[in-house]
Design an enzyme around this catalytic site. Structure first.
Site, short mmCIF file in Angstrom:
data_model
loop_
_atom_site.label_atom_id
_atom_site.label_comp_id
_atom_site.label_asym_id
_atom_site.label_seq_id
_atom_site.Cartn_x
_atom_site.Cartn_y
_atom_site.Cartn_z
N LYS A 66 0.81 -1.23 0.00
CA LYS A 66 0.00 0.00 0.00
C LYS A 66 0.85 1.28 0.00
O LYS A 66 0.45 2.28 -0.60
CB LYS A 66 -0.96 0.01 1.19
N ASP A 102 -9.99 2.41 2.76
CA ASP A 102 -10.01 1.58 3.98
C ASP A 102 -10.78 2.26 5.12
O ASP A 102 -11.63 1.66 5.76
CB ASP A 102 -8.58 1.28 4.44
#
Ligand code: ATR
Length: 277
Positions: A66, A102
């Protein structure tokens, strides 16, 4: 031909994302296919460029890529910039756009599925790594009365909250070590979110006996069979409600689907299908 999407990770074999996006596609009638792709640890950027060059429209990014995805993007959404990490890529005109869904997925799970409003509440966020950083902005957007970030390494919690303090003056935002929690006399929390990776090792962050206010929700970003170590501790300490991170996984996927397709799928039926499987 169907539009193509994928998730990049290493490992990625057990990812539930292909199943989730297949259910979203069926639910919304969107014509797309979504697969899991194993990227070599030293070959993430090449794998992404390959997929985009071959006609891929977008991708999710999971552990451990990420932060690398963040650096790879030509443009970034505001929330990706705040999170310092990217989990959603969109490919168009030879450019890579990065977003982070997220935190939005967590908040959506809390608000919609678990019916736990955050405005005016007291929230405890455990951990100060990437997972905590991604959640912090979206949690603060909901204007809790107080948000405490507690971490094993106190200095990391301190550093994490600093850039957010001026941005969200409506919330009393503090960061510190786990030891500082014991000093928060009368400081029980309405929502306690575990964003540490301690559950992976079967461990739970140390919580004071009075951490949970009446009716409080204990939320672990991790999920698996049965209670995680954190949820087991929360149960012993009398947390009224427990939730694992499967709903957050479905929530972040739904937000990514929206980024790509402009359609927001319903998450509850997909979550129910995953739990039943
Ligand atoms: P992630 O991207 O999953 O957040 P990370 O950036 O490595 O991963 O962060 C892991 C987090 O879990 C950190 O907050 C870490 O605490 P430290 O900053 O003190 O390292 C926390 N963590 C990991 N194992 C833990 C344990 N056994 N007990 C408590 N906290 C733990």
């Amino acid at each position: 031909m169907s539009d193509r999407y994928c998730v990049f990770g290493n490992p990625v074999g057990h990812s539930k994302s292909p199943a989730i996006h297949a259910l979203f596609a069926r639910q919304t009638g969107e014509d797309l296919v979504y697969e899991a792709r194993l990227a070599p640890l030293d070959g993430f950027a090449a794998a992404v460029r390959d997929f985009a060059a071959g006609g891929g429209r977008g991708a999710n990014v999971t552990v451990p890529f990420k932060e690398e995805a963040f650096r790879l993007c030509d443009t970034l959404s505001a929330r990706a910039r705040l999170a310092g990490a990217v989990n959603t890529l969109s490919f168009a005109d030879g450019r890579i756009a990065g977003d982070n869904t997220d935190g939005a997925g967590l908040v959506r799970d809390l608000m919609e599925n678990l019916r736990t409003p955050l405005a005016g509440r007291r929230v405890l966020l455990l951990g100060a790594g990437g997972a905590a950083r991604g959640a912090l902005g979206p949690l603060l957007e909901q204007a809790p009365a107080a948000l405490v970030v507690a971490n094993r390494t106190a200095a990391r919690a301190d550093a994490l909250v600093r850039p957010f303090t001026a941005l969200y003056p409506q919330t009393r935002l503090t960061g510190g070590g786990f030891d500082a929690l014991a000093d928060l006399a009368g400081g029980a929390f309405d929502v306690v979110v575990n964003a540490t990776s301690a559950s992976l090792a079967g461990e739970a962050p140390p919580l004071p006996a009075d951490a949970f206010a009446p009716g409080a929700l204990a939320y672990d970003m991790m999920y698996g069979q049965g209670d995680t170590a954190f949820l087991a501790l929360a149960r012993r300490l009398g947390a009224a409600r427990l939730a694992d991170g499967l709903g957050m996984l479905v929530g972040q996927a739904a937000e990514a689907f929206f980024v790509w397709r402009g359609v927001r799928p319903a998450t509850l039926p997909v979550l129910a299908a995953l739990r039943a499987a």
